[in-house]
Design a protein around this motif. Sequence first.
Motif, short mmCIF file in Angstrom:
data_model
loop_
_atom_site.label_atom_id
_atom_site.label_comp_id
_atom_site.label_asym_id
_atom_site.label_seq_id
_atom_site.Cartn_x
_atom_site.Cartn_y
_atom_site.Cartn_z
N TRP A 255 0.83 -1.21 0.00
CA TRP A 255 0.00 0.00 0.00
C TRP A 255 0.86 1.26 0.00
N THR A 256 2.03 1.19 0.60
CA THR A 256 2.93 2.34 0.56
C THR A 256 3.31 2.67 -0.88
N LEU A 257 3.64 1.63 -1.64
CA LEU A 257 4.01 1.84 -3.05
C LEU A 257 2.81 2.28 -3.88
N VAL A 258 1.62 1.72 -3.61
CA VAL A 258 0.43 2.11 -4.37
C VAL A 258 0.10 3.57 -4.13
N CYS A 259 0.12 4.01 -2.88
CA CYS A 259 -0.20 5.40 -2.57
C CYS A 259 0.86 6.35 -3.11
N ARG A 260 2.11 5.90 -3.10
CA ARG A 260 3.18 6.73 -3.65
C ARG A 260 3.04 6.88 -5.15
N LEU A 261 2.61 5.81 -5.81
CA LEU A 261 2.41 5.87 -7.25
C LEU A 261 1.24 6.80 -7.60
N SER A 262 0.23 6.85 -6.75
CA SER A 262 -0.91 7.73 -7.01
C SER A 262 -0.60 9.19 -6.70
N ARG A 263 0.30 9.41 -5.75
CA ARG A 263 0.56 10.78 -5.29
C ARG A 263 1.70 11.45 -6.03
N LEU A 264 2.70 10.69 -6.44
CA LEU A 264 3.91 11.26 -7.02
C LEU A 264 4.05 10.86 -8.49
N PRO A 265 4.83 11.62 -9.26
CA PRO A 265 5.10 11.22 -10.65
C PRO A 265 5.78 9.86 -10.70
N TYR A 266 5.66 9.22 -11.83
CA TYR A 266 6.20 7.87 -11.96
C TYR A 266 7.71 7.88 -11.81
N HIS A 267 8.19 6.87 -11.08
CA HIS A 267 9.63 6.65 -10.92
C HIS A 267 9.90 5.17 -11.11
N GLU A 268 11.09 4.85 -11.54
CA GLU A 268 11.42 3.46 -11.82
C GLU A 268 11.31 2.58 -10.58
N ARG A 269 11.39 3.18 -9.38
CA ARG A 269 11.23 2.38 -8.16
C ARG A 269 9.82 1.81 -8.03
N ALA A 270 8.87 2.40 -8.74
CA ALA A 270 7.49 1.89 -8.70
C ALA A 270 7.40 0.48 -9.29
N ALA A 271 8.43 0.05 -10.02
CA ALA A 271 8.42 -1.31 -10.58
C ALA A 271 8.43 -2.36 -9.49
N ALA A 272 8.73 -1.96 -8.24
CA ALA A 272 8.68 -2.92 -7.13
C ALA A 272 7.27 -3.45 -6.91
N LEU A 273 6.27 -2.78 -7.47
CA LEU A 273 4.89 -3.25 -7.35
C LEU A 273 4.63 -4.51 -8.17
N ASP A 274 5.54 -4.85 -9.09
CA ASP A 274 5.30 -5.99 -9.97
C ASP A 274 5.15 -7.29 -9.18
N ARG A 275 5.83 -7.40 -8.05
CA ARG A 275 5.74 -8.66 -7.31
C ARG A 275 4.40 -8.84 -6.60
N TYR A 276 3.60 -7.75 -6.55
CA TYR A 276 2.29 -7.86 -5.93
C TYR A 276 1.17 -7.99 -6.94
N ARG A 277 1.51 -7.94 -8.22
CA ARG A 277 0.47 -8.01 -9.25
C ARG A 277 -0.14 -9.41 -9.31
N ALA A 278 -1.46 -9.44 -9.50
CA ALA A 278 -2.14 -10.73 -9.61
C ALA A 278 -1.81 -11.38 -10.94
N GLN A 279 -1.84 -12.72 -10.95
CA GLN A 279 -1.56 -13.43 -12.18
C GLN A 279 -2.69 -13.22 -13.18
N PRO A 280 -2.37 -12.87 -14.42
CA PRO A 280 -3.44 -12.68 -15.42
C PRO A 280 -4.15 -14.00 -15.69
N PRO A 281 -5.41 -13.92 -16.05
CA PRO A 281 -6.14 -15.16 -16.34
C PRO A 281 -5.56 -15.89 -17.54
N ALA A 282 -5.62 -17.22 -17.51
CA ALA A 282 -5.05 -18.02 -18.60
C ALA A 282 -5.88 -17.80 -19.87
#
Length: 282
Positions: A255-282
């Motif tokens: 949630w820290t990363l999600v709120c930071r992504l919503s509040r601040l301009p995009y930064h490459e550190r936001a890629a840390a959110l990838d490990r929390y992404r849900a698996q796309p449907p098959a």
Amino acid sequence: MGSILVGLILHALQNTLYRVLEGYALWPRRLYQYGCARQKQLKCDLGDRIAVMRLERREQEGSLRPEEAAQLAQRRGNSRTSRLAGRDRIRTAAQRAMLQEQLARYPVNDDQVAPTRLGNAIRRLEEYGYDRYRLDTQVVWHELTGAAPDSIRRQVELARTRVDFFVALLYGHGAVALSGVVVLSTTSTRTAIVPQALAAICLAGLIPLWYRAAVSATDEWAAAVRALVNLGRKPLAESLGFALPATLEEERSMWTLVCRLSRLPYHERAAALDRYRAQPPA
């Protein structure tokens, strides 16, 4: 027509009117600092009084540990706390229970304390999500309410309406009382002065009552926001394409990363959110 126009203007200025009562707008710097210091002292007093009652109860039961005995002696050595605790001993159990309710109307973090009682009562519900889950509801409020169940969202809206009602009464009676004073200054007829003066005094006397009622009404608002955060986190995460982690520590990081992504301009550190992404449907 004029009443409708005034109502629309006041509705548009709703946030500003709240900020004045909360102590964030139109407050001189010294008055703001004095109000914050006073509210912090009141919060500290409530915490000490509750701690003294709890420790004295354990002392009577004979289960007081040595470190708790030292804490009790330290608080009893404070003249202010000792005087307030003496008054609490003659109160009923219901009256003493109200102290915990008053303390719950303050934010957990002392840095978040506002200069007014209403400001603190509202600030405690604003900081709930961040304090527990690092979910800043002020940043993702619309996303959260959009993903939450309809019943919870209606509860929040209804609870907010109750506070709005008393705030509207406060400002409305204040405006009418002020206009009555203006009319009195231009009226020379003695028979008209007395009833107008009594009406202005009565309306002005009701303002503190409406303020206290607004503070009390925030309890239901805070409970509704608590339910919104607790029950709306999972639907919010799913709607954003994330899956809630298995541990609370990982969830707070997400949630820290999600709120930071919503509040601040995009930064490459936001890629840390990838490990929390849900698996796309098959």
